[in-house]
Design an enzyme around this catalytic site. Structure first.
Site, PDB file in Angstrom:
ATOM      1  N   ASP A   1      39.466  31.612  42.369  1.00  0.00           N
ATOM      2  CA  ASP A   1      40.365  32.749  42.172  1.00  0.00           C
ATOM      3  C   ASP A   1      41.164  33.083  43.421  1.00  0.00           C
ATOM      4  OD1 ASP A   1      39.390  32.972  39.619  1.00  0.00           O
ATOM      5  OD2 ASP A   1      38.886  35.092  39.772  1.00  0.00           O
ATOM      6  N   ASP A   2      42.348  33.597  43.189  1.00  0.00           N
ATOM      7  CA  ASP A   2      43.220  34.312  44.116  1.00  0.00           C
ATOM      8  C   ASP A   2      44.214  33.455  44.889  1.00  0.00           C
ATOM      9  OD1 ASP A   2      42.149  36.604  43.175  1.00  0.00           O
ATOM     10  OD2 ASP A   2      40.853  36.974  44.891  1.00  0.00           O
TER      11      ASP A   2
ATOM     12  N   HIS B   1      46.583  34.549  36.427  1.00  0.00           N
ATOM     13  CA  HIS B   1      45.733  35.585  37.030  1.00  0.00           C
ATOM     14  C   HIS B   1      46.532  36.869  37.270  1.00  0.00           C
ATOM     15  CE1 HIS B   1      41.983  36.815  38.739  1.00  0.00           C
ATOM     16  NE2 HIS B   1      42.366  36.801  40.004  1.00  0.00           N
TER      17      HIS B   1
ATOM     18  N   HIS C   1      47.955  41.352  40.217  1.00  0.00           N
ATOM     19  CA  HIS C   1      46.542  41.355  40.604  1.00  0.00           C
ATOM     20  C   HIS C   1      45.983  42.783  40.688  1.00  0.00           C
ATOM     21  CE1 HIS C   1      42.820  40.287  42.854  1.00  0.00           C
ATOM     22  NE2 HIS C   1      42.925  39.209  42.080  1.00  0.00           N
TER      23      HIS C   1
ATOM     24  N   HIS D   1      35.920  32.146  45.343  1.00  0.00           N
ATOM     25  CA  HIS D   1      37.220  32.596  45.836  1.00  0.00           C
ATOM     26  C   HIS D   1      37.661  31.685  46.981  1.00  0.00           C
ATOM     27  CE1 HIS D   1      35.985  36.199  43.614  1.00  0.00           C
ATOM     28  NE2 HIS D   1      37.267  36.501  43.571  1.00  0.00           N
TER      29      HIS D   1
END
Length: 220
Positions: free
Chosen positions: A41-42, A91, A95, A189
């Site tokens: 993620d991210d 995503h 955010h 992450h």
């Protein structure tokens, strides 16, 4: 009369199951299978994300990246690499906690993300969605279903989402090995250096335990 009520009940159950399946959130794969699924993620760190891609390529491991909007638009070369080597999911651009967005705001955000991915890569985003912070409600689920998305959460995670509070390689490895089981969707992450350092070892040790790394495509 009894047969009629049984028929009505049967039809109601079928409709309920179909509606439920359509809006399903996937947390885990088949618990009777040794296949597991790696997700990141991210974004945030160009170097970490690049190094993670290098390790995945070396180890021949498929993964899905759920990249947030700022990192997406600021790193077109890296995003193209993700799309060419792995899977890129949605995503959100913002955010944020999507349960606090209006339905219109959310829909516009999703479509903006899709447009950005296409402009950067020339390819459509894979219609896999992960809600920021894991927060989602029925309204947003319904919109995602309408737009053709499969929603993925996870069943393996640990404290690795604060880049300035890196708890180290041993902490990361212990949590990954302890939590992973048949069908696990692993959330990591790209924020901490420890996740880069631990990744190759974690892959090797999970394979030693008999797990097979597979694509989320299997679960759709």
């Amino acid at each position: 009369m009894k047969k009629l009520w049984l028929l009505i009940l049967s039809l109601f159950c079928c409709l309920s199951v179909s509606a439920s399946a359509a809006g399903e959130i996937i947390y885990q794969g088949d618990v009777n299978s040794n296949h597991i699924y790696l997700t990141f993620d991210d974004g945030h760190s160009y170097k970490n994300t690049r190094d993670i891609l290098d390790i995945l390529k070396e180890k021949n491991v498929p993964a899905t990246f759920f990249i947030e909007g700022d990192f997406l638009v600021q790193n077109p070369i890296l995003i193209n690499r993700i799309v060419n080597e792995q899977t890129l999911g949605n995503h959100t651009m913002c955010h944020k906690d999507i349960t606090r967005l209006t339905n219109q705001q959310f829909r516009e955000d999703i479509e903006k993300y899709e447009k950005a991915v296409y402009e950067i890569t020339g390819k459509p985003v894979t219609k896999y969605f992960r809600p920021p912070m894991g927060k989602i409600n029925k309204n947003k689920q319904a919109i995602l279903n309408e737009l053709g998305y499969t929603i993925f959460k996870w069943d393996v995670c640990y404290y690795d989402y604060v880049y300035y509070d890196d708890r180290g390689v041993d902490y990361a490895l212990s949590n990954i090995l302890k939590q992973t089981k048949n069908g696990s969707i692993i959330l990591m992450h790209t924020l901490t250096k420890s996740n880069v350092k631990v990744l190759g070892t974690a892959i090797d040790k999970l394979r030693e335990k008999g797990f097979v790394f597979s694509s989320l495509d299997e679960l759709v």
